[in-house]
Design a protein around this motif. Structure first.
Motif, short mmCIF file in Angstrom:
data_model
loop_
_atom_site.label_atom_id
_atom_site.label_comp_id
_atom_site.label_asym_id
_atom_site.label_seq_id
_atom_site.Cartn_x
_atom_site.Cartn_y
_atom_site.Cartn_z
N ALA A 1 2.49 -3.37 -2.64
CA ALA A 1 1.57 -5.27 -3.01
C ALA A 1 0.80 -5.64 -1.70
O ALA A 1 -0.15 -6.00 -1.73
CB ALA A 1 2.90 -6.36 -2.69
N LEU A 2 1.11 -5.12 -0.10
CA LEU A 2 0.85 -5.54 1.04
C LEU A 2 -0.73 -4.71 0.50
O LEU A 2 -1.77 -5.43 1.29
CB LEU A 2 1.20 -5.28 1.99
CG LEU A 2 2.37 -6.50 2.75
CD1 LEU A 2 3.17 -5.08 3.57
CD2 LEU A 2 1.99 -7.37 2.09
N GLY A 3 -1.19 -3.65 0.12
CA GLY A 3 -2.36 -2.69 -0.45
C GLY A 3 -3.76 -3.76 -1.50
O GLY A 3 -4.51 -3.43 -1.56
N TYR B 1 -7.58 1.83 -7.68
CA TYR B 1 -7.36 1.96 -5.91
C TYR B 1 -7.54 3.57 -4.76
O TYR B 1 -7.96 4.52 -5.46
CB TYR B 1 -6.15 1.42 -5.68
CG TYR B 1 -4.37 2.00 -5.90
CD1 TYR B 1 -4.45 3.71 -5.04
CD2 TYR B 1 -4.39 3.06 -7.20
CE1 TYR B 1 -3.55 4.22 -4.97
CE2 TYR B 1 -3.18 3.84 -6.50
CZ TYR B 1 -2.63 4.39 -5.91
OH TYR B 1 -2.11 5.33 -6.01
N ASN B 2 -8.05 3.00 -3.61
CA ASN B 2 -8.25 3.98 -2.59
C ASN B 2 -6.92 4.60 -1.73
O ASN B 2 -6.12 4.04 -2.28
CB ASN B 2 -9.71 4.45 -2.17
CG ASN B 2 -10.08 2.67 -1.50
OD1 ASN B 2 -9.12 2.48 -0.66
ND2 ASN B 2 -10.58 1.92 -1.90
N PHE B 3 -7.08 5.58 -1.89
CA PHE B 3 -5.58 5.77 -0.35
C PHE B 3 -5.96 4.70 0.83
O PHE B 3 -4.61 4.11 1.23
CB PHE B 3 -5.91 7.66 0.37
CG PHE B 3 -4.87 7.88 0.78
CD1 PHE B 3 -3.78 7.51 1.02
CD2 PHE B 3 -4.80 7.58 2.77
CE1 PHE B 3 -2.79 7.58 1.71
CE2 PHE B 3 -3.57 7.64 3.36
CZ PHE B 3 -3.19 8.12 2.95
N GLY B 4 -6.54 4.07 1.04
CA GLY B 4 -7.71 3.18 2.21
C GLY B 4 -6.08 2.21 1.68
O GLY B 4 -6.11 1.46 2.59
N ASN B 5 -6.77 1.17 1.15
CA ASN B 5 -5.99 0.22 0.45
C ASN B 5 -3.92 0.12 0.80
O ASN B 5 -3.08 -0.28 1.36
CB ASN B 5 -5.66 -0.19 -0.99
CG ASN B 5 -7.79 -0.71 -1.25
OD1 ASN B 5 -8.45 -0.10 -0.62
ND2 ASN B 5 -7.03 -1.41 -2.07
N PHE B 6 -3.67 1.78 0.22
CA PHE B 6 -2.32 1.90 0.48
C PHE B 6 -2.15 1.56 2.02
O PHE B 6 -0.58 1.30 2.57
CB PHE B 6 -1.69 3.05 -0.18
CG PHE B 6 -0.25 3.34 -0.22
CD1 PHE B 6 0.71 2.87 -1.28
CD2 PHE B 6 0.49 4.65 0.58
CE1 PHE B 6 1.69 2.67 -0.81
CE2 PHE B 6 1.66 4.43 0.98
CZ PHE B 6 2.70 3.79 0.27
N LEU C 1 0.37 0.55 4.28
CA LEU C 1 1.44 0.94 4.60
C LEU C 1 1.83 0.55 6.17
O LEU C 1 2.84 0.54 7.02
CB LEU C 1 1.29 2.52 4.63
CG LEU C 1 2.44 3.23 4.72
CD1 LEU C 1 4.30 2.97 4.98
CD2 LEU C 1 2.17 4.86 4.96
N ALA C 2 0.45 0.86 6.50
CA ALA C 2 0.44 0.36 8.59
C ALA C 2 1.17 -0.91 9.11
O ALA C 2 1.72 -1.38 9.68
CB ALA C 2 -1.03 -0.09 8.74
N LEU D 1 8.72 -1.35 12.94
CA LEU D 1 8.73 -1.25 15.20
C LEU D 1 9.50 -2.83 15.55
O LEU D 1 10.10 -2.88 16.12
CB LEU D 1 7.39 -1.11 14.95
CG LEU D 1 7.05 0.42 14.24
CD1 LEU D 1 5.67 0.85 14.91
CD2 LEU D 1 7.27 1.57 15.23
N LEU D 2 8.91 -4.00 15.18
CA LEU D 2 9.54 -5.88 14.99
C LEU D 2 10.53 -5.73 15.52
O LEU D 2 11.23 -6.00 15.77
CB LEU D 2 8.10 -6.33 14.23
CG LEU D 2 6.91 -6.15 15.11
CD1 LEU D 2 6.20 -7.48 13.92
CD2 LEU D 2 6.60 -7.01 16.55
#
Length: 450
Positions: A329-331, A341-346, A350-351, A358-359
């Motif tokens: 969703a965020l990508g 889509y490309n891996f960069g979007n995912f 994911l980041a 982590l937060l």
């Protein structure tokens, strides 16, 4: 002055041509095949909504169906009324039973060279005959529904009636097209035959949607085929096997309960019923499939918590699906574009999810350190008094034998008694030695004794 007038005339002519092309170029087509059911209604609704939003002049329903659910058929007929341009049914190659009703609801009907339309008498869900009184009611209703869509084309309404009413005799210009006691079905050639000065049913025969657009003399038509999303395609398949899934689901639940507990088989049965429920409604999530994946992950985690404690695999799979759907969703991944889509979007999505985790861990560590010193927290945290340990049950520590597989619940024999027990961790097979380690509600918690 003449130059100015010439310039203005050129501008107006260009604007007129542009407006005419914009109005006449856009043609949308949508493929409707297989048994007509609720998934197809969602597909048609999305097609009408998308074509209207894009200002399309024509919507072609590329139809190939043996029939299907009457309520879904009527809903599709009503949905087609909401399109602002011209609706065209392309019989490619079959518009049988309910398909003939959908075709009759369109403004125009074109046949593929091998197209067939007809045989629309009402039957029950299994394809058998229905009571005569009910059949008369349905036939009368369908006739009125078709006439309401063809107020300016009474011949088409009469031809369609000949397809679903065996007692109706179709005569045109003194010629008997269909005698009583039969159902009418038409080939492409028969539908295009000139009877009493005009074609019997069709507006023509075409080899493709593009050929239909050419026949309509649209200027440089741009034909857009509405892509069926994977959720809509999956919903069609699930709808086709729903009775089988429901039968398997109920059988597994019944067998698991009769075996003395509710474990893996019962969980699979509930899952089968959930698949039927989701399949009937998942088309509404077209374009938002990440929501469906998130809900599936949440369901697997719940399955681990409430039914398969200690099995681990459902929880891990569910957590992975939930994290993946959030990254999806965020990508900004859009499934209606065939997963373009490309891996960069995912990776970007994911980041963001990893940053959120982590937060959360950092805040949890801070709270863990701060809460014991906070007076208010003592009111929220229940502590076991150190000087008053819990009194164990008299059965704690006793050993026995599992009578059924514990996945995690089942029955065990302990001290000559049959008890309802739950495995503390993992799966314990029937016949293995167990030890009671606790009691929760009305069930004893046990573990395997090596």
């Amino acid at each position: 002055m003449k130059k100015i007038s010439a310039v203005l005339f050129s501008i107006l002519s260009f604007a007129e041509i542009f407006a005419g092309n914009a109005d006449g170029q856009k043609v949308y087509s949508v493929k409707i095949d297989g048994q007509i059911s609720s998934p197809q209604t969602y597909i048609v609704k999305r097609a009408v909504r998308t074509a209207n939003a894009d200002g399309a002049k024509m919507l072609v329903v590329d139809l190939d169906t043996p029939g299907g659910d009457l309520s879904s058929t009527v809903e599709i007929m009503e949905t087609l009324k909401n399109f602002g341009g011209k609706t065209v049914c392309y019989v490619n190659p079959n518009a049988i039973s309910a398909g003939s009703l959908i075709a009759a609801a369109c403004d125009e009907i074109y046949f593929a060279p091998n197209g067939i339309m007809g045989a629309a008498e009402a039957v029950d869900a299994s394809g058998g005959d229905i009571a005569e009184s009910m059949r008369r009611k349905i036939t009368s209703y369908l006739g009125a529904k078709v006439r309401s869509h063809n107020l300016d084309n009474p011949r088409r309404a009469a031809v369609q009636r000949a397809m679903n009413d065996p007692n109706f005799e179709l005569k045109i210009g003194g010629r008997t097209i269909k005698p009583k006691g039969e159902l009418l079905s038409l080939t492409a050639k028969e539908a295009a035959e000139i009877v009493d000065g005009s074609p019997l049913l069709s507006n023509g025969t075409a080899k493709s949607v593009g050929e239909i657009a050419a026949v309509k003399s649209l200027k440089n038509p741009t034909i857009t085929e509405l892509k069926i999303t994977w959720s809509e395609r999956a919903a069609k398949y699930i709808s086709a096997v729903s009775p089988v899934l429901m039968g398997i689901g109920f059988l597994l639940i019944f067998v698991d309960i009769k075996s003395g507990g509710f474990g893996l088989f019962g969980g699979i049965g509930v899952g089968a019923l959930l698949v039927v429920f989701i399949g009937a409604n998942m088309c509404g999530l077209a374009g938002h499939e990440e929501v469906l994946v998130f809900l599936l992950g949440a369901a697997l985690v719940a399955l681990e918590i409430f039914l398969l404690q200690g099995f681990v695999i459902p929880a891990l799979a569910g957590a992975a699906l939930m994290i993946g759907s959030l990254a999806w969703a965020l990508g900004g991944i859009w499934t209606t574009r065939n997963f373009e889509y490309n891996f960069g979007n995912f990776a970007d999505g994911l980041a963001q999810v990893v940053l959120g985790l982590l937060l959360a861990l950092a805040m949890l560590a801070a709270l863990w350190k701060f809460l014991p010193k906070c007076a208010f927290a003592k009111k929220l945290v229940l502590e076991t008094p150190r000087d008053k340990p819990a009194i164990p049950s008299a059965d704690i520590g006793k050993t026995g034998t599992a009578l059924t597989d514990l996945m995690p619940s089942g029955r065990a024999a302990v001290g000559g008694k049959t008890l309802e027990v739950v495995a503390e961790f993992g799966h314990i097979r029937a016949g293995e030695k167990i030890e009671i380690v606790g009691k929760k509600d009305f069930n004893f918690t046990v573990r395997k004794v090596d």
